[in-house]
Design a protein around this motif. Structure first.
Motif, PDB file in Angstrom:
ATOM      1  N   SER A  59      23.446  92.612 -40.205  1.00 25.58           N
ATOM      2  CA  SER A  59      24.028  91.715 -40.752  1.00 25.58           C
ATOM      3  C   SER A  59      25.178  92.017 -41.360  1.00 25.58           C
ATOM      4  O   SER A  59      25.741  93.201 -41.350  1.00 25.58           O
ATOM      5  CB  SER A  59      23.411  91.415 -42.078  1.00 25.58           C
ATOM      6  OG  SER A  59      23.527  92.450 -43.067  1.00 25.58           O
ATOM      7  N   ASP A  62      26.313  83.880 -42.900  1.00 31.63           N
ATOM      8  CA  ASP A  62      25.890  84.909 -43.750  1.00 31.63           C
ATOM      9  C   ASP A  62      26.691  85.963 -44.214  1.00 31.63           C
ATOM     10  O   ASP A  62      26.375  86.929 -44.764  1.00 31.63           O
ATOM     11  CB  ASP A  62      24.391  85.548 -43.181  1.00 31.63           C
ATOM     12  CG  ASP A  62      24.905  86.214 -41.965  1.00 31.63           C
ATOM     13  OD1 ASP A  62      25.804  86.086 -41.270  1.00 31.63           O
ATOM     14  OD2 ASP A  62      23.868  86.939 -41.404  1.00 31.63           O
ATOM     15  N   THR A  94      29.758  87.373 -46.739  1.00 33.81           N
ATOM     16  CA  THR A  94      30.170  87.066 -47.903  1.00 33.81           C
ATOM     17  C   THR A  94      31.516  87.663 -48.217  1.00 33.81           C
ATOM     18  O   THR A  94      32.188  88.244 -47.247  1.00 33.81           O
ATOM     19  CB  THR A  94      29.335  87.751 -48.827  1.00 33.81           C
ATOM     20  OG1 THR A  94      29.331  89.336 -48.772  1.00 33.81           O
ATOM     21  CG2 THR A  94      27.750  87.431 -48.680  1.00 33.81           C
TER      22      THR A  94
END
Length: 295
Positions: A152, A189, A191
């Motif tokens: 991720s 996803d 940030t």
């Protein structure tokens, strides 16, 4: 009286739900050596120290007891427990030198058994604690393409940040980040923290061959500055300044939000933003005015 497995499950479940079982965790800490010695499996101890770190309960005796039995943990549980223990040590700012040294010796075997999250958590812990683990980072660099493609944005950022913090050259990793820049900067996803930490790693190691990453970052400047913490924004500005990368949208947004950034930021955050402006010859009158106001 309860077995370590049951106790570990209780504190893990409570921490997962956001509940603090301070009395129980403190009691475990008081009997840390016995708790670890009598543990049926490494996983129950890993769950317990993870819970301590998650809810912010200090556990120096528990970490020391884990460190004493480092070989047992590494021989019995190589998949989930080891990264959880490493992450917890980093989160609690409690080094476990024998544990990390033995982990590094087994880096290849562990790396092959871990998911990207396990790799990222362990690398992040090494960076947080300034623990040198060259064999682990060598494995990351060798399989950088797999790591970046499967991980991720936050996991990639943790590894990049750790490389920068420990000054591990990682050209394969950073090249893979550039190839995945669209997902890592523009994806749903990502940030502000993940973009900021990745930029920090790139800048700390002076890896400039990432034009797509920084171009996309500048295109998302409004979102990054409006939703990011002063530390995140200052890290982005600092990275651009250190690498000599012009990011007009980022600095324009930073200047527009100067009042909030200076009021909520630390002196280091403000210093990083002003230093970046100076290095890139960027005028930021609102930022200067707010610095004078809070002098």
């Amino acid at each position: 009286k309860g077995t370590s497995r049951y106790v570990g499950n209780i504190v893990w479940a409570a921490a997962t739900l956001g509940l603090t079982t301070s009395n129980l965790l403190n009691e475990i800490e008081s009997h840390a050596e016995l708790f670890v010695k009598m543990a049926e499996t490494p996983q129950c101890v890993a769950n317990t120290i993870w819970a301590c770190a998650t809810v912010g309960v200090p556990a120096p005796q528990l970490v020391a007891a884990i460190d004493q039995r480092a070989l047992w943990f590494l021989e019995q549980d190589q998949v989930q427990g080891i990264p959880n223990i490493a992450w917890a040590c980093g989160k609690l700012d409690l080094p476990a030198p024998h544990f990390f040294a033995e982990m590094n010796k087994r880096a290849r075997t562990l790396f092959l058994s871990w998911k990207p999250q396990g790799v990222a958590n362990t690398a992040w812990a090494c960076g947080r604690l300034y623990i040198q683990a060259p064999e682990l980072f060598e494995e990351i660099e060798k399989d950088a393409r797999w790591m970046v493609q499967q991980a991720s944005p936050q996991e990639v950022a943790s590894v990049a940040w750790a490389c920068g913090r420990l000054m591990y050259e990682a050209p394969n990793l950073f090249s893979a980040i550039e190839n995945e820049a669209e997902r890592l900067v523009m994806g749903p996803d990502c940030t502000t923290q993940s973009v900021s930490n990745t930029a920090y790693g790139l800048a700390e190691l002076r890896f400039v061959n990432v034009p797509i990453f920084f171009d996309l970052m500048d295109r998302r400047a409004e979102w990054l500055v409006s939703t990011g913490s002063p530390q995140c924004v200052s890290n982005l500005a600092w990275a651009c300044g250190k690498l000599g990368i012009a990011a007009p949208n980022l600095f324009a947004e930073m200047n527009s939000h100067a009042a909030a950034l200076v009021a909520a930021g630390s002196p280091q955050d403000v210093a990083n933003m002003s230093l970046a402006c100076s290095r890139l010859s960027v005028t930021a009158p609102r930022l200067v005015a707010e610095m004078q106001k809070h002098a």
